[in-house]
Design an enzyme around this catalytic site. Structure first.
Site, PDB file in Angstrom:
ATOM      1  N   HIS A 122      50.126  55.723  90.237  1.00  0.00           N
ATOM      2  CA  HIS A 122      50.080  55.040  91.529  1.00  0.00           C
ATOM      3  C   HIS A 122      49.179  53.814  91.418  1.00  0.00           C
ATOM      4  O   HIS A 122      48.117  53.878  90.816  1.00  0.00           O
ATOM      5  CB  HIS A 122      49.477  55.946  92.610  1.00  0.00           C
ATOM      6  CG  HIS A 122      50.438  56.978  93.097  1.00  0.00           C
ATOM      7  ND1 HIS A 122      50.029  58.054  93.840  1.00  0.00           N
ATOM      8  CD2 HIS A 122      51.770  57.099  92.975  1.00  0.00           C
ATOM      9  CE1 HIS A 122      51.079  58.802  94.151  1.00  0.00           C
ATOM     10  NE2 HIS A 122      52.155  58.245  93.620  1.00  0.00           N
TER      11      HIS A 122
ATOM     12  N   GLU B 274      44.094  61.599  96.795  1.00  0.00           N
ATOM     13  CA  GLU B 274      43.935  61.425  95.354  1.00  0.00           C
ATOM     14  C   GLU B 274      42.860  60.398  95.093  1.00  0.00           C
ATOM     15  O   GLU B 274      42.398  59.724  96.014  1.00  0.00           O
ATOM     16  CB  GLU B 274      45.273  61.026  94.708  1.00  0.00           C
ATOM     17  CG  GLU B 274      45.823  59.696  95.187  1.00  0.00           C
ATOM     18  CD  GLU B 274      47.216  59.395  94.634  1.00  0.00           C
ATOM     19  OE1 GLU B 274      48.003  60.324  94.404  1.00  0.00           O
ATOM     20  OE2 GLU B 274      47.507  58.209  94.428  1.00  0.00           O
TER      21      GLU B 274
END
Lengths: 386, 289
Positions: B247, B209
């Site tokens: 995150h 990511e």
């Protein structure tokens, strides 16, 4: 979490790092007293927002009279300051920092970050201060030094000497920096910072080192042990919907599109946004309901999404691992019961108790479309948003 | 074969009697994982889920000889729990907990490396070897014993990759969630190395990511050291710069860490890219032929 410059400078002062005499004001009528208390005949007034580029946007000014400082405060307090780092609405000016004026001899750059590759706090220093450090890194990399701090030894004197050399400091200044470096590290570690930036660090005309700016970011995961920093949190600098979401432990970021998204897990939430774009749609938000989503949290997530007038359709994508899909289904229905819903809702439930969840949705009186694969669900949401 | 966990894994659960640990331990036991006991300070001598509870990891080590530990304690206590497991010489430590301060992880990581132990996480779903052992919070029933090794920074995205490879009949050798934090205990590279050496793994899926440079570093490692086919999907292709996407690691800062840069780098190192989330399974299948 970010701090204002004035809050950063408070921390600097606490750790014995040299900053200008200053006062922060929240009301324009306090400007004159503040100037008089600081003393001198020139002051720098600085609008406090969580964004860089304030100088170019008119948010920093040199004034010759306390009256001018007051006018500046009257002009900016409560207004939106738009800089190249903010969005088009800018950020609300919630305070004005008034400082004694510093005679600048030379501008330098100093920052510290957590470097993920070396897994250490790394200091970045350059003799080129007051400018965009990324440009310096690109155009004259020889003018930048990266100095990692070993967590076992802490900063060592030879490292301070190495940084001083790149900064071009003379013997007396190098000695000063040698005393400052351990304090920067101590501040960074004790306050759980993720970024500390002084741009510029200046050499004053009298030869002393001085921190003219202070940019500090704090590791949000560590706020439980930083009550002093929690107090410094300024909610006016954040999107109201993001704040509302944070109250319910939801991670929400507002975007420009019209497809509201509710997903569990940050990675899958980004993946869902990407999938919507792939099929020609535009997500209205990023929203992670988290791994331990309760029925109540899902209901709140739904309300936050529906409160956004841009939203034309809601796409729910849940891959139940920890979270049970039947609870998610009940949460969605509870939210719709409570707030009503005027836009179509497309739901994809997969994993833990997905069948039960889909059955709960199908048995409800609402017209919610339940599809059991992401491709169909995303395509349908894009179609409904047009 | 498989990596990290298998039928020989003897698992100790730290924070055993808490509600999350209880729920996930029940599911792990039902999956066939050999949980040999748990630790909750102050509750030593009792039993929980028919397993013995100990006051410390060292006591548990002496009594039931675990070779892996999974941690469910709240974030403020994770540094202590990880280092307690390390002190007792547990070779594989998995920390599920989300929200561990980065400053704690800097010290923990240094110590774990110095002791030559392995930490997975924090903020991760754990590790599963289908049909053998489940050390984590992933739904067991979407997995299928097979040939694809999966590594991911994100929990639910891992499940998505798992489901696609299961639906296509490929199955997984082992799935490892390394977690989405800036300082993970194990990196993509650590796990790639293990999959490269594992005879059962025929292809590796790397789910990355935005943020940081872990994918770029993995790409260089793959070019030099991995002969098996690697398939990658990078989440956050449409994420705006400067916004943290949940995150702690997922942020595009200063123009760095974009999905575009990562994909370009991975491609240049011979990695097969799944252009979108829905194509992970099909990309693996077409690569394996």
């Amino acid at each position: 979490m970010n701090l204002h410059e004035y809050q950063g400078k408070q921390l600097f002062a606490e750790y014995g790092l040299p900053v200008s005499n200053n006062k922060v004001i929240h009301r324009a009528e306090d400007a004159v007293d503040a100037c008089n208390e600081i003393g001198g005949d020139k002051w720098v007034v600085k609008a406090q927002v969580h964004a860089g580029g304030r100088g170019k946007a008119g948010g920093v000014k040199l004034v010759d009279t306390p009256e001018e400082a007051k006018q500046f405060a009257e002009h900016w307090l409560g207004k939106q300051l738009v800089t190249y780092q903010t969005d088009a609405n800018g950020q609300t000016v919630s305070a004005i920092l008034i400082e004694s004026c510093t005679d600048i001899g030379k501008e330098l750059y100093l920052s510290a970050v957590i470097d993920r590759s070396s897994r250490k706090i790394v200091f970045i220093a350059s003799s080129e201060g007051g400018v965009n450090i990324e440009e310096v890194a690109q155009n004259s990399p020889e003018k930048i030094i990266y100095e990692p701090i070993d967590p076992l030894t802490g900063p060592l004197p030879f490292q301070a000497r190495r940084i001083s050399k790149i900064l071009g400091l003379d013997a007396a200044q190098a000695k000063q920096f040698g005393q400052m470096l351990p304090n920067f590290v101590k501040l960074f570690q004790e306050k759980d910072l993720s970024l500390l930036e002084i741009n510029p660090l200046v050499i004053k005309e009298d030869g002393n080192l001085h921190c003219l700016d202070a940019k500090i970011n704090i590791d949000s995961n560590a706020l439980f042990r930083q009550p002093q920093l929690v107090e410094m949190h300024d909610p006016t600098q954040e999107d109201p919907k993001e704040q509302e979401a944070a109250k319910f432990d939801l991670s929400y970021v507002s975007l420009d599109g019209n497809i509201g998204c509710m997903v569990n897990g940050a990675g899958l939430a980004m993946g869902t946004m990407d999938t919507i774009k792939f099929f020609g749609g535009d997500p209205a938000n990023f929203l992670d309901v988290g791994g331990t989503a309760t029925q109540e949290r899902v209901a709140n997530a739904f309300k936050i999404i529906l409160a956004d007038p841009k939203v034309k359709v809601v796409l729910v994508n849940i891959f139940g691992g920890i979270v049970r899909c039947d609870l998610i289904a009940k949460g969605i229905l509870a939210a719709i019961d409570e707030v009503g819903v005027k836009v179509p809702v497309v739901v994809r439930l997969e994993g833990n108790n997905a069948d039960t969840g889909s059955a709960i949705i199908a048995d409800s009186d609402y017209e919610i479309e339940s599809l059991n694969n992401l491709e169909e669900a995303a395509k349908r949401a894009v179609e409904l948003a047009q | 074969m498989s990596i990290l966990v298998n039928k020989q894994t003897r698992l100790l659960v730290q924070g055993f009697t808490g509600s999350q640990a209880t729920m996930h331990s029940e599911q792990s036991i039902a999956y066939g994982t050999n949980i040999v006991g748990g630790v909750t300070p102050g509750k030593g001598g009792t039993t929980h889920l028919d397993k013995p509870v100990f006051n410390s990891v060292l006591e548990a080590k002496e009594a039931v000889d675990p070779n892996a530990a999974i941690i469910f304690v709240p974030a403020p206590f994770c540094k202590d729990s990880i280092l307690e497991a390390a002190d007792a010489g547990i070779e594989l430590i998995i920390c599920i907990t989300e929200g561990v301060p980065t400053m704690d992880m800097l010290v923990v990581k240094e110590k774990i490396d110095a002791l030559g132990l392995r930490l997975i996480g924090p903020n991760c779903p754990g590790v599963i070897t289908p049909g053998e052992a489940k050390l984590g919070i992933m739904p067991g029933d979407i997995h299928l014993k097979g040939s694809v090794g999966i590594i991911s920074r994100s929990g639910t995205l891992t499940y998505e990759a798992v489901k696609q490879t299961t639906d296509l009949g490929l199955g997984q050798s082992t799935c490892v969630g390394i977690g989405g934090d800036p300082i993970p205990g194990s990196s993509f590279i650590d796990i790639l190395q293990l999959f490269q050496e594992d005879k059962e793994t025929e292809a590796i899926v790397l789910v990355g990511e935005i943020g940081g440079s872990a994918e770029e570093e993995a790409a260089d490692f793959i070019a030099q050291n991995v002969s098996k086919p690697v398939i990658s999907y990078i989440a956050g292709q449409t994420a705006p710069a400067g916004k943290r996407m949940g995150h702690a690691g997922a942020i595009i800062a200063g123009g760095k860490g974009t999905a575009e840069d990562k994909i370009k780098k991975l491609k240049s190192c011979g990695v097969h890219i799944a252009d979108n989330l829905l194509e992970i399974g099909n990309t693996v299948k077409s690569v394996l032929g």
